[in-house]
Design an enzyme around this catalytic site. Structure first.
Site, PDB file in Angstrom:
ATOM      1  CE  LYS A 199     -26.248 -23.509  15.589  1.00  0.00           C
ATOM      2  NZ  LYS A 199     -25.412 -22.750  14.126  1.00  0.00           N
ATOM      3  NE  ARG A 201     -24.834 -18.688  15.799  1.00  0.00           N
ATOM      4  CZ  ARG A 201     -24.268 -19.169  14.666  1.00  0.00           C
ATOM      5  NH1 ARG A 201     -22.815 -19.090  14.004  1.00  0.00           N
ATOM      6  NH2 ARG A 201     -24.075 -20.243  13.514  1.00  0.00           N
TER       7      ARG A 201
END
Length: 319
Positions: A199, A201
């Site tokens: 991921k 952020r």
């Protein structure tokens, strides 16, 4: 357990009195008598209602929300016991707040986890007992002993008893690259493979799913993390797994911080069940059907008993 009621005393602040009562019950001793409140101007008031002279005192206090109030309660209680001539003062902090501020992520950032360690030591704590620090190196911020218990064996036992061990259709999923080691150790207990979610952020408390490494199609997926705060990471991960064909999605963590939109996000997500340890009290009310809380009182009581008897805790640290 042997009754040490003459020499060992368990006290609690206002962050999690129920857990303190469970720990005292497991130790077969009464909960210590203390009044922790506030004066009319908001200052914290602590009044110890029994003698603690020469005793081993254990103060159970998670520094969860309201973080600053709970931290100040703990510091003032430590000072009160020190001035009451307690033998040894042990801060039992199931959830250690400010642990995410463990380094300078950008210029001129404070390292608040170190500041909290200094405050606890300066107040008079002789030892800290905690569980699943967000960054394990925080143990090194202290100049006093720190016993760092692990929550994943308790979580793994739950899923083993649920019948999710030694199955070809179960996969343990790390919600980010930082949790891979935790996920791998957890997967070993279930004899399951792992998958990893990569991921990015963009800013604090906002996460974006980028890529899933591993086979999750037609699998029962178990997401594991040390804490769930606003639940953006874990719910985005769960929804992404479901979109890629996961059969069921479970999630588990040691610390259910659950701030802001966390409850709404989890209830509206693909997560079928969120399993947490009760290091932080789960609020009462409706809309908690997806939430399962497991008690850390037995392992905390065992650790306290060993500390009191000057026995090694190494057997409790096995992940």
């Amino acid at each position: 357990m042997e009754n040490h009621s003459k020499n060992i005393k368990i006290f609690t602040g206002n962050s999690h009195p129920e857990l303190a009562r469970e720990i005292a019950k497991a130790l077969n001793i009464p909960l210590g008598k203390a009044e922790v409140g506030t004066f009319s101007d908001g200052e914290i008031s602590v009044n110890i209602k029994e003698t603690v002279r020469g005793c081993d005192v254990f103060i159970v206090q998670s520094t969860c929300s309201p973080v600053n109030n709970n931290l100040m309660e703990l510091l003032i209680m430590i000072d009160a016991f020190k001035r009451a001539s307690a033998g040894r003062i042990n801060a039992v902090i199931p959830y250690y707040g400010y642990a995410r501020q463990d380094r300078k992520a950008k210029s001129r950032d404070p390292i608040t986890a170190k500041l909290v360690a200094d405050l606890l030591t300066a107040a008079g704590a002789d030892r800290v007992l905690t569980m699943d620090l967000h960054a394990a190196q925080i143990q090194g911020y202290f100049n006093i002993p720190v016993d760092h218990l692990l929550g994943s064996p308790i979580l793994a036992k739950y899923f083993v008893e649920k019948g999710l061990a030694d199955r070809d259709d179960v996969v343990v999923v790390s919600p980010d690259l930082g949790s891979v080691t935790r996920a791998r150790k957890f997967a070993d207990k279930l004899n399951a493979p792992i998958a990893i979610i990569d991921k990015r952020r963009p800013k604090a408390n906002v996460s974006e799913i980028m890529n899933i490494i591993g086979d999750v199609k037609d699998k029962v997926c178990i997401l594991i993390d040390d804490m769930i705060d606003t639940a953006g990471t874990i719910t985005n991960a769960a929804n992404a797994l479901k979109d890629l064909g996961a059969k069921n999605v479970y999630a588990c963590c040691t610390h259910g911080v659950l701030s802001g939109p966390a409850f709404e996000r989890i209830n509206n997500s693909a997560i079928e069940e969120l399993v947490m340890l009760n290091t932080i009290a789960l609020p009462e009310g409706e809309g908690l059907n997806k939430f399962k809380s497991l008690s850390v009182a037995p392992i905390m009581a065992d650790a306290i008993n060993r500390i009191y008897d000057d026995e090694p805790l190494s057997g409790l640290f096995q992940d």
